[in-house]
Write a protein that holds these residues in place. Structure first.
Motif, PDB file in Angstrom:
ATOM      1  N   GLY A 120      -0.756   3.355 -14.455  1.00  0.00           N
ATOM      2  CA  GLY A 120      -1.540   4.575 -14.516  1.00  0.00           C
ATOM      3  C   GLY A 120      -1.169   5.534 -13.414  1.00  0.00           C
ATOM      4  N   PRO A 121      -1.688   6.746 -13.471  1.00  0.00           N
ATOM      5  CA  PRO A 121      -1.332   7.760 -12.464  1.00  0.00           C
ATOM      6  C   PRO A 121      -1.695   7.348 -11.042  1.00  0.00           C
ATOM      7  N   ASP A 122      -2.738   6.478 -10.898  1.00  0.00           N
ATOM      8  CA  ASP A 122      -3.191   6.105  -9.556  1.00  0.00           C
ATOM      9  C   ASP A 122      -2.785   4.681  -9.175  1.00  0.00           C
ATOM     10  N   ALA A 123      -1.836   4.115  -9.900  1.00  0.00           N
ATOM     11  CA  ALA A 123      -1.397   2.748  -9.593  1.00  0.00           C
ATOM     12  C   ALA A 123      -0.826   2.659  -8.178  1.00  0.00           C
ATOM     13  N   GLU A 124       0.005   3.624  -7.801  1.00  0.00           N
ATOM     14  CA  GLU A 124       0.591   3.608  -6.452  1.00  0.00           C
ATOM     15  C   GLU A 124      -0.491   3.686  -5.390  1.00  0.00           C
ATOM     16  N   ASP A 125      -1.480   4.525  -5.616  1.00  0.00           N
ATOM     17  CA  ASP A 125      -2.551   4.694  -4.629  1.00  0.00           C
ATOM     18  C   ASP A 125      -3.333   3.399  -4.438  1.00  0.00           C
ATOM     19  N   LEU A 126      -3.671   2.706  -5.538  1.00  0.00           N
ATOM     20  CA  LEU A 126      -4.402   1.447  -5.415  1.00  0.00           C
ATOM     21  C   LEU A 126      -3.578   0.414  -4.663  1.00  0.00           C
ATOM     22  N   LEU A 127      -2.318   0.267  -5.031  1.00  0.00           N
ATOM     23  CA  LEU A 127      -1.505  -0.770  -4.406  1.00  0.00           C
ATOM     24  C   LEU A 127      -1.236  -0.463  -2.935  1.00  0.00           C
ATOM     25  N   ASN A 128      -1.131   0.805  -2.594  1.00  0.00           N
ATOM     26  CA  ASN A 128      -1.012   1.148  -1.172  1.00  0.00           C
ATOM     27  C   ASN A 128      -2.306   0.839  -0.422  1.00  0.00           C
ATOM     28  N   HIS A 129      -3.445   0.962  -1.101  1.00  0.00           N
ATOM     29  CA  HIS A 129      -4.746   0.694  -0.472  1.00  0.00           C
ATOM     30  C   HIS A 129      -4.930  -0.792  -0.187  1.00  0.00           C
ATOM     31  N   VAL A 130      -4.517  -1.659  -1.102  1.00  0.00           N
ATOM     32  CA  VAL A 130      -4.778  -3.092  -0.937  1.00  0.00           C
ATOM     33  C   VAL A 130      -3.630  -3.834  -0.259  1.00  0.00           C
ATOM     34  N   SER A 131      -2.443  -3.231  -0.177  1.00  0.00           N
ATOM     35  CA  SER A 131      -1.258  -3.925   0.338  1.00  0.00           C
ATOM     36  C   SER A 131      -0.938  -3.504   1.757  1.00  0.00           C
ATOM     37  N   GLY A 132      -0.410  -4.465   2.533  1.00  0.00           N
ATOM     38  CA  GLY A 132       0.038  -4.126   3.869  1.00  0.00           C
ATOM     39  C   GLY A 132       1.352  -3.371   3.864  1.00  0.00           C
ATOM     40  N   ALA A 133       2.185  -3.595   2.848  1.00  0.00           N
ATOM     41  CA  ALA A 133       3.485  -2.933   2.771  1.00  0.00           C
ATOM     42  C   ALA A 133       3.346  -1.563   2.107  1.00  0.00           C
ATOM     43  N   ASP A 134       4.435  -0.812   2.129  1.00  0.00           N
ATOM     44  CA  ASP A 134       4.457   0.536   1.553  1.00  0.00           C
ATOM     45  C   ASP A 134       4.919   0.448   0.104  1.00  0.00           C
ATOM     46  N   MET A 135       4.053   0.881  -0.796  1.00  0.00           N
ATOM     47  CA  MET A 135       4.367   0.837  -2.225  1.00  0.00           C
ATOM     48  C   MET A 135       4.993   2.128  -2.733  1.00  0.00           C
ATOM     49  N   SER A 136       5.164   3.099  -1.867  1.00  0.00           N
ATOM     50  CA  SER A 136       5.769   4.374  -2.270  1.00  0.00           C
ATOM     51  C   SER A 136       7.289   4.230  -2.216  1.00  0.00           C
ATOM     52  N   VAL A 137       7.812   3.490  -3.170  1.00  0.00           N
ATOM     53  CA  VAL A 137       9.233   3.162  -3.222  1.00  0.00           C
ATOM     54  C   VAL A 137       9.784   3.621  -4.569  1.00  0.00           C
ATOM     55  N   PRO A 138      11.098   3.742  -4.679  1.00  0.00           N
ATOM     56  CA  PRO A 138      11.681   4.161  -5.962  1.00  0.00           C
ATOM     57  C   PRO A 138      11.499   3.085  -7.028  1.00  0.00           C
ATOM     58  N   ALA A 139      11.564   3.484  -8.273  1.00  0.00           N
ATOM     59  CA  ALA A 139      11.567   2.519  -9.372  1.00  0.00           C
ATOM     60  C   ALA A 139      12.741   1.562  -9.198  1.00  0.00           C
ATOM     61  N   GLY A 140      12.498   0.288  -9.482  1.00  0.00           N
ATOM     62  CA  GLY A 140      13.525  -0.728  -9.308  1.00  0.00           C
ATOM     63  C   GLY A 140      13.455  -1.467  -7.992  1.00  0.00           C
ATOM     64  N   ARG A 141      12.598  -1.038  -7.085  1.00  0.00           N
ATOM     65  CA  ARG A 141      12.452  -1.725  -5.800  1.00  0.00           C
ATOM     66  C   ARG A 141      11.406  -2.827  -5.904  1.00  0.00           C
ATOM     67  N   ILE A 142      11.667  -3.925  -5.204  1.00  0.00           N
ATOM     68  CA  ILE A 142      10.743  -5.056  -5.127  1.00  0.00           C
ATOM     69  C   ILE A 142      10.235  -5.147  -3.696  1.00  0.00           C
ATOM     70  N   VAL A 143       8.929  -5.243  -3.550  1.00  0.00           N
ATOM     71  CA  VAL A 143       8.321  -5.271  -2.218  1.00  0.00           C
ATOM     72  C   VAL A 143       7.535  -6.568  -2.059  1.00  0.00           C
ATOM     73  N   TYR A 144       7.834  -7.302  -0.996  1.00  0.00           N
ATOM     74  CA  TYR A 144       7.042  -8.488  -0.642  1.00  0.00           C
ATOM     75  C   TYR A 144       5.876  -8.022   0.220  1.00  0.00           C
ATOM     76  N   THR A 145       4.654  -8.443  -0.143  1.00  0.00           N
ATOM     77  CA  THR A 145       3.497  -7.932   0.579  1.00  0.00           C
ATOM     78  C   THR A 145       2.333  -8.903   0.491  1.00  0.00           C
ATOM     79  N   GLN A 146       1.322  -8.620   1.286  1.00  0.00           N
ATOM     80  CA  GLN A 146       0.063  -9.347   1.243  1.00  0.00           C
ATOM     81  C   GLN A 146      -1.079  -8.367   0.956  1.00  0.00           C
ATOM     82  N   PHE A 147      -2.076  -8.824   0.206  1.00  0.00           N
ATOM     83  CA  PHE A 147      -3.333  -8.101   0.131  1.00  0.00           C
ATOM     84  C   PHE A 147      -4.164  -8.595   1.309  1.00  0.00           C
ATOM     85  N   LEU A 148      -4.579  -7.684   2.163  1.00  0.00           N
ATOM     86  CA  LEU A 148      -5.312  -8.055   3.368  1.00  0.00           C
ATOM     87  C   LEU A 148      -6.798  -7.758   3.217  1.00  0.00           C
ATOM     88  N   ASN A 149      -7.624  -8.496   3.968  1.00  0.00           N
ATOM     89  CA  ASN A 149      -9.036  -8.145   4.073  1.00  0.00           C
ATOM     90  C   ASN A 149      -9.259  -7.355   5.363  1.00  0.00           C
TER      91      ASN A 149
END
Length: 814
Positions: free
Chosen positions: A499-528
């Motif tokens: 969806g249009p806000d998928a990047e925003d949600l994943l940046n909110h819950v993830s420690g890593a940066d999800m604002s990456v080009p298509a085709g990139r794989i990011v290893y990350t954790q959801f933090l509390n």
């Protein structure tokens, strides 16, 4: 009956010891508008006939913490409430009749030391000295836990209920819940029928503490609570002249436990094949009820008991008791916020350890409800571990015949459930089975754990030492390190966030940066908010508006729930697509050569560097190749739609036949990952392990604003680490490590292993574990000498902060 209010902050359903504990602890936190509803009388379901054993050692540190809390709580309840709990610190003895059980008990004793529980390994003669009535024929050893005890189950519950009432809770008996209205993902209240007629209580939260009714109450509230009642047997002797107080005695090899109570002996059983009960529902009038005697079923246990405790041969049987208790598919109770709803909580399915667990479970759940987050890691019992299919009635009935007996079975490492198998199979299942796969099960998925050779039995031969598949996994490990291996990863969870806000949600819950080009794989954790790790995932950006989150198989539901609860009003959809794609991992130094043989795509470092994905042609079909690795080697995870999965497998297998392609299993993956120092979620990293102390700070981008846990990461950087995750390798190649073995630093216990496995390439067992390091440099931590306690024997260990295998990660980037 107390007058019932028309509104409450929380309504608790069920007046057994667990429901009373939740009410007690909520009111202790200041919740005054708490209502507990009991369909009949308090304790009338299971609590009243519980054995009342209060053991303090459980299978993990936090479960032990909760059991110890229960004992400490009950010790003070009489002074607080005026209700005697009958608590006596008698101690307990567990004895081993086989060498395997001795190993298990001694490993448990080592674990107790790591958890701070007093414990002593004792010889047969010392067993006899502490329990003079015992026939020690065949006894190999024992373990003495001096702080264990026993109590009066009903009075413990009544004391908790009185404590709750004293702080303002309403505890109402003879009130049956008839419905739980819902609006969206929230319940709005509880409908009931009581002596004054029907009524309704609007509430902010419902807590399902309904015991063996928990599944049905869960369905009223729209949540899955998998549990099944089973018949549970014990006998009580006539009074025995001169019988003095005795420790609790457990003889698990004979499926029996013994308790002295008021000059009588109780003998209880956890027989290997249990009898489920109430399959068509529990009778409406069930209250303080017993089930019909089944002496034939109990007789084998009694025969062994009369030999083991000869006094029973002389004492008459005063009571033959058969009463129902509820059991879960994995013998761990259900606690926490139900994943299907946002204000339905569960504390049910206590597998015959409700008395010793209730105090701690009530405390933990109440604190979770108060804070909106778990007080510490509760992954062992978190209700979100249960898969939707596990509420299936037929599944529960079949699995329950096994789980009761497993409480006293040998708890071998890698032991697989034998019942209710084959529910979830990957597209490759039959191909793997044809080639020798031996399957294990997790979250219902059948997964190839190892591959048998021609003529080898395709079964586990369980042991505490090297099991029959040790050499098979060594060969699979060697293939991945030296040539190329392939294994099935289809069971790993796949969540499509779109969806249009998928990047925003994943940046909110993830420690890593999800604002990456298509085709990139990011290893990350959801933090509390504390910087703890709620999920450990890879995220692949498939397009501008679509991401694929890959999770461990067992945590897919929990991770999806975490995303959904933080999505708010963002414009997106979260879909479980796990079953839509099969996944084959192709790993090893020759992985690129195999991929080039089946696809015209460019797999070079320039075109497809580590951490990128590309759509490819594979054979006559299509697939998506993700260049990542959990085994520390060059490789790709190949995602292929379910309809083309078998074609992909056949294509890779045919092309790999000429280059020695080896089919591998999950045991290989675990042994390779521990050599590489990769963390395992649920063991090495949990919600209470800070991401920096776990050594995963490289995956957190604090320059990115507004993500959950960012402030906690910055604080920890300023304050310094309190613990560090170390990797260990034993100096002796023979002992094996699993988890929870004590870690000794310069001779003193400082922690325990969070996970362990054998490092076949490095030639010894390896483990991961946290070591205190406040105010210390990394060099100071590593300057110490380390040992691991393996079943009472201290074994020297090498320690490292960097991966012992390929510390610069050059191999994955070959």
């Amino acid at each position: 009956m107390a007058n019932l209010p028309d509104r409450a902050r929380a309504v608790i359903i069920g007046g057994g010891v667990v429901g009373c504990s939740v009410a007690y602890h909520l009111t202790r936190l200041g919740w005054t508008d708490v209502v507990l509803l009991e369909r009949k009388q308090l304790t009338s379901g299971t609590t009243w006939h519980a054995a009342g054993l209060i053991g303090q050692l459980r299978a993990s540190s936090n479960m032990t913490k909760l059991a110890r809390y229960s004992a400490e709580l009950y010790a003070g309840l009489e002074a607080e409430t005026g209700v005697a709990t009958g608590l006596r610190q008698t101690g307990s003895i567990s004895v081993a009749l086989t060498e395997d059980r001795k190993e298990e008990l001694f490993r448990n004793a080592a674990m107790a030391r790591a958890f701070g529980v007093p414990v002593e390994e004792i010889s047969p003669a010392e067993v006899a000295a502490r329990y003079e009535h015992l026939n020690i024929e065949g006894v190999r050893a024992g373990v003495w836990l001096p702080t264990d005890g026993q109590g009066d189950p009903a009075n413990i519950a009544l004391a908790l209920a009185r404590g709750a009432r004293q702080r303002g809770a309403v505890v109402a008996e003879q009130v049956r819940v008839t419905g739980i209205p819902r609006r969206g993902r929230r319940v709005t209240g509880v409908d009931y029928d009581g002596p004054g007629g029907p009524g309704h209580i609007a509430c902010e939260a419902v807590v399902n503490c309904a015991g063996m009714w928990g599944r049905e109450v869960g369905r009223m509230a729209g949540v899955n609570v998998p549990l099944q009642a089973c018949e549970h047997f014990y006998i009580v002797s006539e009074p025995i002249a001169g019988l003095e107080p005795l420790p609790v005695l457990r003889v698990p090899d004979e499926c029996a436990y013994y308790k002295e109570d008021a000059g009588k002996m109780m003998l209880g059983a956890f027989e290997p094949v249990a009898k489920p009960w109430g399959m068509a529902g529990i009778p409406e009038n069930f209250e303080f009820d017993q089930l019909p005697e089944d002496f034939d079923h109990f007789e084998p246990i009694l025969e062994m008991a009369v030999n083991r405790l000869p006094m029973l041969a002389e004492a008459g049987i005063h009571t033959f008791f058969n009463g129902p208790e509820s059991f879960t598919p994995d013998d761990a109770y259900h606690l926490g916020l139900a994943p299907e709803m946002d204000n339905v909580w569960v504390a049910a399915g206590f597998n015959s350890i409700g008395i010793q667990s209730a105090g701690g479970a009530g405390m933990a759940l109440a604190q979770w409800m108060e804070d909106g987050s778990k007080p510490f890691d509760l992954g062992d019992v978190d209700i979100s571990r249960m898969q939707p299919f596990q509420g299936n009635r037929r599944y529960l009935i079949e699995r329950a015949t096994e789980t009761l007996g497993l409480l006293y079975a040998d708890h071998y490492p890698f032991r697989q459930k034998a019942t209710a198998r084959g529910v979830r199979r990957t597209p490759f299942h039959d191909r793997l089975a044809d080639r020798g796969a031996v399957f294990g099960e997790i979250a219902g998925w059948e997964r190839a754990n190892w591959f048998a050779t021609d003529g080898q039995d395709r079964d586990y031969r369980y042991a505490w030492g090297r099991q029959n598949w040790f050499g098979n996994t060594a060969a699979e490990h060697r293939a991945v390190r030296e040539n190329v291996g392939m294994y099935d990863m289809s069971s790993f969870g796949k969540l499509r966030v779109e969806g249009p806000d998928a990047e925003d949600l994943l940046n909110h819950v993830s420690g890593a940066d999800m604002s990456v080009p298509a085709g990139r794989i990011v290893y990350t954790q959801f933090l509390n908010e504390r910087g703890g790790i709620e999920a450990d995932v890879t995220v692949t950006r498939l397009s501008e508006t679509v991401y694929l989150v890959v999770t461990p198989a067992a945590t897919r539901l929990a991770d999806q729930t975490w995303l959904r609860r933080h999505a708010g009003d963002r414009r997106l959809v979260i879909t479980d697509v796990t079953a839509a794609e099969g996944v084959l991992a192709v790993m090893g130094p020759n992985a690129r050569r195999l991929m080039q043989a089946v696809s015209p795509a460019d797999f070079s470092n320039e075109a497809n560097p580590f951490g990128t994905a590309q759509d490819i042609e594979l054979g006559f079909g299509l697939a998506r190749a993700h260049r990542v690795s959990y085994v520390g080697e060059l490789g790709w995870e190949i995602y292929v739609s379910a309809d083309m999965a078998l074609h992909a497998f056949d294509t890779l297998a045919e092309a790999g036949a000429g280059m020695g392609l080896t089919l591998c299993g999950m045991h290989m993956m675990d042994s390779c990952r521990i050599e590489k120092g990769f963390r395992h979620f649920g063991h090495d990293i949990t919600c209470e392990d800070h991401v920096l102390e776990a050594g995963l700070g490289f995956a957190v981008k604090t320059g990115k604003p507004g993500f959950i846990g960012r402030d906690a990461v910055l604080r920890k950087r300023d304050e310094g680490l309190q613990t560090r995750m170390l990797q260990f390798r034993l100096s002796d190649p023979e002992p094996l490590l699993y988890h929870n073995e004590p870690v000794l630093r310069d001779g003193e216990i400082v922690g325990y292993l969070s996970s362990g496995a054998y490092g076949h390439h490095l030639g010894a067992a390896m483990g991961m574990g946290y070591v205190p390091c406040a105010g210390e440099s990394p060099e100071s931590v590593l300057a110490s000498s380390y040992e691991i306690d393996v079943a009472g024997t201290r074994v020297a260990a090498f320690a490292s902060l960097r991966p012992m295998y390929d510390p610069k990660s050059e191999r994955v980037r070959m």
